[in-house]
Design a protein around this motif. Structure first.
Motif, PDB file in Angstrom:
ATOM      1  N   ILE A  67      -1.063  10.305   5.299  1.00 52.41           N
ATOM      2  CA  ILE A  67       0.131   9.605   4.777  1.00 52.41           C
ATOM      3  C   ILE A  67       0.590   8.556   5.782  1.00 52.41           C
ATOM      4  CG2 ILE A  67       2.627   9.909   4.400  1.00 52.41           C
ATOM      5  CD1 ILE A  67       1.493  10.742   1.939  1.00 52.41           C
ATOM      6  N   LEU A  68       0.683   8.947   7.043  1.00 50.94           N
ATOM      7  CA  LEU A  68       1.123   8.006   8.090  1.00 50.94           C
ATOM      8  C   LEU A  68       0.154   6.838   8.224  1.00 50.94           C
ATOM      9  CD1 LEU A  68       2.407  10.511  10.797  1.00 50.94           C
ATOM     10  CD2 LEU A  68       3.780   9.016   9.326  1.00 50.94           C
ATOM     11  N   GLU A  69      -1.126   7.136   8.139  1.00 50.39           N
ATOM     12  CA  GLU A  69      -2.150   6.091   8.231  1.00 50.39           C
ATOM     13  C   GLU A  69      -1.999   5.086   7.080  1.00 50.39           C
ATOM     14  OE1 GLU A  69      -6.975   5.975   7.802  1.00 50.39           O
ATOM     15  OE2 GLU A  69      -6.104   7.754   8.766  1.00 50.39           O
ATOM     16  N   LEU A  70      -1.780   5.604   5.879  1.00 49.06           N
ATOM     17  CA  LEU A  70      -1.599   4.727   4.718  1.00 49.06           C
ATOM     18  C   LEU A  70      -0.321   3.906   4.848  1.00 49.06           C
ATOM     19  CD1 LEU A  70      -2.728   7.172   1.906  1.00 49.06           C
ATOM     20  CD2 LEU A  70      -3.913   5.080   2.608  1.00 49.06           C
ATOM     21  N   GLU A  71       0.751   4.540   5.308  1.00 50.87           N
ATOM     22  CA  GLU A  71       2.020   3.821   5.490  1.00 50.87           C
ATOM     23  C   GLU A  71       1.842   2.667   6.476  1.00 50.87           C
ATOM     24  OE1 GLU A  71       5.020   4.138   4.053  1.00 50.87           O
ATOM     25  OE2 GLU A  71       4.396   5.808   2.780  1.00 50.87           O
ATOM     26  N   TYR A  72       1.060   2.902   7.521  1.00 49.23           N
ATOM     27  CA  TYR A  72       0.826   1.886   8.548  1.00 49.23           C
ATOM     28  C   TYR A  72       0.087   0.669   7.979  1.00 49.23           C
ATOM     29  CZ  TYR A  72      -0.593  -0.222  12.961  1.00 49.23           C
ATOM     30  OH  TYR A  72      -0.786  -1.101  13.990  1.00 49.23           O
ATOM     31  N   LYS A  73      -0.772   0.901   6.996  1.00 50.34           N
ATOM     32  CA  LYS A  73      -1.552  -0.182   6.379  1.00 50.34           C
ATOM     33  C   LYS A  73      -0.709  -1.090   5.477  1.00 50.34           C
ATOM     34  CE  LYS A  73      -6.161   1.853   6.019  1.00 50.34           C
ATOM     35  NZ  LYS A  73      -7.196   2.310   5.073  1.00 50.34           N
ATOM     36  N   LEU A  74       0.431  -0.570   5.002  1.00 50.37           N
ATOM     37  CA  LEU A  74       1.217  -1.318   4.029  1.00 50.37           C
ATOM     38  C   LEU A  74       2.101  -2.358   4.698  1.00 50.37           C
ATOM     39  CD1 LEU A  74       2.255   1.571   1.619  1.00 50.37           C
ATOM     40  CD2 LEU A  74       0.327   0.005   1.440  1.00 50.37           C
ATOM     41  N   PRO A  75       2.239  -3.516   4.079  1.00 51.31           N
ATOM     42  CA  PRO A  75       3.136  -4.538   4.629  1.00 51.31           C
ATOM     43  C   PRO A  75       4.600  -4.134   4.449  1.00 51.31           C
ATOM     44  CG  PRO A  75       2.110  -5.294   2.586  1.00 51.31           C
ATOM     45  CD  PRO A  75       1.552  -3.943   2.876  1.00 51.31           C
ATOM     46  N   ASP A  76       5.476  -4.862   5.097  1.00 51.29           N
ATOM     47  CA  ASP A  76       6.919  -4.647   4.957  1.00 51.29           C
ATOM     48  C   ASP A  76       7.347  -5.264   3.624  1.00 51.29           C
ATOM     49  OD1 ASP A  76       9.656  -4.428   5.143  1.00 51.29           O
ATOM     50  OD2 ASP A  76       9.852  -5.730   6.886  1.00 51.29           O
ATOM     51  N   TYR A  77       7.863  -4.426   2.728  1.00 48.97           N
ATOM     52  CA  TYR A  77       8.259  -4.906   1.410  1.00 48.97           C
ATOM     53  C   TYR A  77       9.752  -5.214   1.308  1.00 48.97           C
ATOM     54  CZ  TYR A  77       3.644  -3.968  -0.510  1.00 48.97           C
ATOM     55  OH  TYR A  77       2.308  -3.995  -0.781  1.00 48.97           O
ATOM     56  N   ASP A  78      10.453  -5.247   2.423  1.00 44.49           N
ATOM     57  CA  ASP A  78      11.878  -5.558   2.402  1.00 44.49           C
ATOM     58  C   ASP A  78      12.094  -7.068   2.473  1.00 44.49           C
ATOM     59  OD1 ASP A  78      12.298  -2.848   2.388  1.00 44.49           O
ATOM     60  OD2 ASP A  78      13.228  -2.759   4.367  1.00 44.49           O
ATOM     61  N   ILE A  79      13.032  -7.543   1.671  1.00 44.56           N
ATOM     62  CA  ILE A  79      13.443  -8.941   1.728  1.00 44.56           C
ATOM     63  C   ILE A  79      14.627  -9.008   2.683  1.00 44.56           C
ATOM     64  CG2 ILE A  79      14.553 -10.784   0.395  1.00 44.56           C
ATOM     65  CD1 ILE A  79      12.618 -10.034  -1.886  1.00 44.56           C
ATOM     66  N   SER A  80      14.578  -9.955   3.596  1.00 45.70           N
ATOM     67  CA  SER A  80      15.600 -10.049   4.645  1.00 45.70           C
ATOM     68  C   SER A  80      16.999 -10.207   4.049  1.00 45.70           C
ATOM     69  CB  SER A  80      15.286 -11.209   5.582  1.00 45.70           C
ATOM     70  OG  SER A  80      15.305 -12.438   4.875  1.00 45.70           O
ATOM     71  N   ASP A  81      17.965  -9.593   4.725  1.00 47.05           N
ATOM     72  CA  ASP A  81      19.364  -9.621   4.272  1.00 47.05           C
ATOM     73  C   ASP A  81      20.104 -10.742   4.996  1.00 47.05           C
ATOM     74  OD1 ASP A  81      21.918  -9.137   3.383  1.00 47.05           O
ATOM     75  OD2 ASP A  81      22.011  -7.068   4.105  1.00 47.05           O
ATOM     76  N   PRO A  82      20.571 -11.753   4.263  1.00 49.28           N
ATOM     77  CA  PRO A  82      21.253 -12.872   4.911  1.00 49.28           C
ATOM     78  C   PRO A  82      22.750 -12.634   5.126  1.00 49.28           C
ATOM     79  CG  PRO A  82      21.123 -13.292   2.576  1.00 49.28           C
ATOM     80  CD  PRO A  82      20.423 -11.969   2.819  1.00 49.28           C
ATOM     81  N   PHE A  83      23.260 -11.483   4.690  1.00 51.64           N
ATOM     82  CA  PHE A  83      24.703 -11.214   4.682  1.00 51.64           C
ATOM     83  C   PHE A  83      25.356 -11.628   5.995  1.00 51.64           C
ATOM     84  CE2 PHE A  83      28.442  -8.489   5.297  1.00 51.64           C
ATOM     85  CZ  PHE A  83      29.160  -8.841   4.165  1.00 51.64           C
ATOM     86  N   GLY A  84      26.382 -12.466   5.877  1.00 47.53           N
ATOM     87  CA  GLY A  84      27.148 -12.904   7.036  1.00 47.53           C
ATOM     88  C   GLY A  84      26.529 -14.044   7.812  1.00 47.53           C
ATOM     89  N   GLY A  85      25.335 -14.451   7.438  1.00 51.61           N
ATOM     90  CA  GLY A  85      24.655 -15.526   8.155  1.00 51.61           C
ATOM     91  C   GLY A  85      25.013 -16.906   7.617  1.00 51.61           C
ATOM     92  N   PRO A  86      24.568 -17.934   8.315  1.00 48.23           N
ATOM     93  CA  PRO A  86      24.815 -19.303   7.855  1.00 48.23           C
ATOM     94  C   PRO A  86      23.936 -19.658   6.650  1.00 48.23           C
ATOM     95  CG  PRO A  86      23.437 -19.343   9.814  1.00 48.23           C
ATOM     96  CD  PRO A  86      23.819 -17.902   9.577  1.00 48.23           C
ATOM     97  N   LEU A  87      24.221 -20.789   6.048  1.00 48.12           N
ATOM     98  CA  LEU A  87      23.493 -21.252   4.872  1.00 48.12           C
ATOM     99  C   LEU A  87      21.983 -21.314   5.122  1.00 48.12           C
ATOM    100  CD1 LEU A  87      23.796 -22.238   1.941  1.00 48.12           C
ATOM    101  CD2 LEU A  87      24.014 -24.565   2.839  1.00 48.12           C
ATOM    102  N   THR A  88      21.574 -21.686   6.337  1.00 45.84           N
ATOM    103  CA  THR A  88      20.136 -21.777   6.642  1.00 45.84           C
ATOM    104  C   THR A  88      19.447 -20.420   6.502  1.00 45.84           C
ATOM    105  OG1 THR A  88      20.622 -21.528   9.007  1.00 45.84           O
ATOM    106  CG2 THR A  88      20.307 -23.781   8.182  1.00 45.84           C
TER     107      THR A  88
END
Length: 195
Positions: free
Chosen positions: A147-168
């Motif tokens: 399970i850990l090996e498979l998890e390591y192979k997977l990309p990060d599927y989270d979309i970055s959170d811009p909350f509180g950041g500037p327009l850029t």
């Protein structure tokens, strides 16, 4: 097809996904309804100024408001696409019947065959291990390791959170969402053609 995007407060990422996808499917002439909600949202609040600004610049004229995820939205949706793995867990934890139609946006549009194979193997192994746990059977060190090996192979599927950041920062998040939405539109078109 009815798609529900989900993030935390339904003020930044999921409204961006909703507005941008509505424009894309409109342009393509696809019969897709799109909504968004948040796992910790307050219904009726405004979306963030930066998200509203990006949508307006893109040509989206509607005024979106935040919406707390509720059974009616989950039941309405054919497909629930979350912004992070944590959001996916939250949706499935609260609405277990939605497990087969809930994915992270990036996971749903994944098109790398090696990654897709790892996801499939992981899902099968997780199901087997959950059954073993339910039957009070021991999970072997080899199974845990795999399970850990498979998890390591997977990309990060989270979309970055811009909350509180500037327009850029919001624009970077909108671009990240936009790349996945382009893949989503292509996938919807392919599904339509295959019918």
């Amino acid at each position: 097809m009815r798609i529900l995007f989900v993030c935390t407060g339904n003020t930044c990422r999921s409204p961006l996904a909703e507005g941008l996808l509505r424009m894309k499917v409109n342009k393509e002439g696809l019969a897709v309804e799109v909504r968004s909600a948040g796992v910790s949202a307050v219904t009726g609040g405004p979306i963030s100024r930066n998200s509203a600004s990006i949508l307006k610049q893109a040509g989206f004229e509607e005024q979106l408001q935040s919406l707390a995820i509720q059974p009616s939205e989950v039941n309405w949706a054919d497909l629930i696409l979350t912004m992070t793995v944590g959001h996916k867990r939250s949706v499935v934890g609260r609405f277990p019947d939605a497990i087969d139609k809930t994915f992270t946006l990036k996971e749903y549009v994944e098109d790398d065959a090696v990654v897709l194979q790892a996801i499939e193997e992981r899902e099968k192994l997780v199901a087997e291990l959950q059954l073993k746990m339910a039957l009070a059977q021991a999970i072997t060190p080899e199974e845990r390791s795999r399970i850990l090996e498979l998890e390591y192979k997977l990309p990060d599927y989270d979309i970055s959170d811009p909350f509180g950041g500037p327009l850029t920062i919001y624009q970077q998040t909108a671009d990240e969402i936009g790349e996945s939405l382009d893949k989503l539109v292509a996938k919807i078109k392919k599904l339509r053609e295959d019918k």
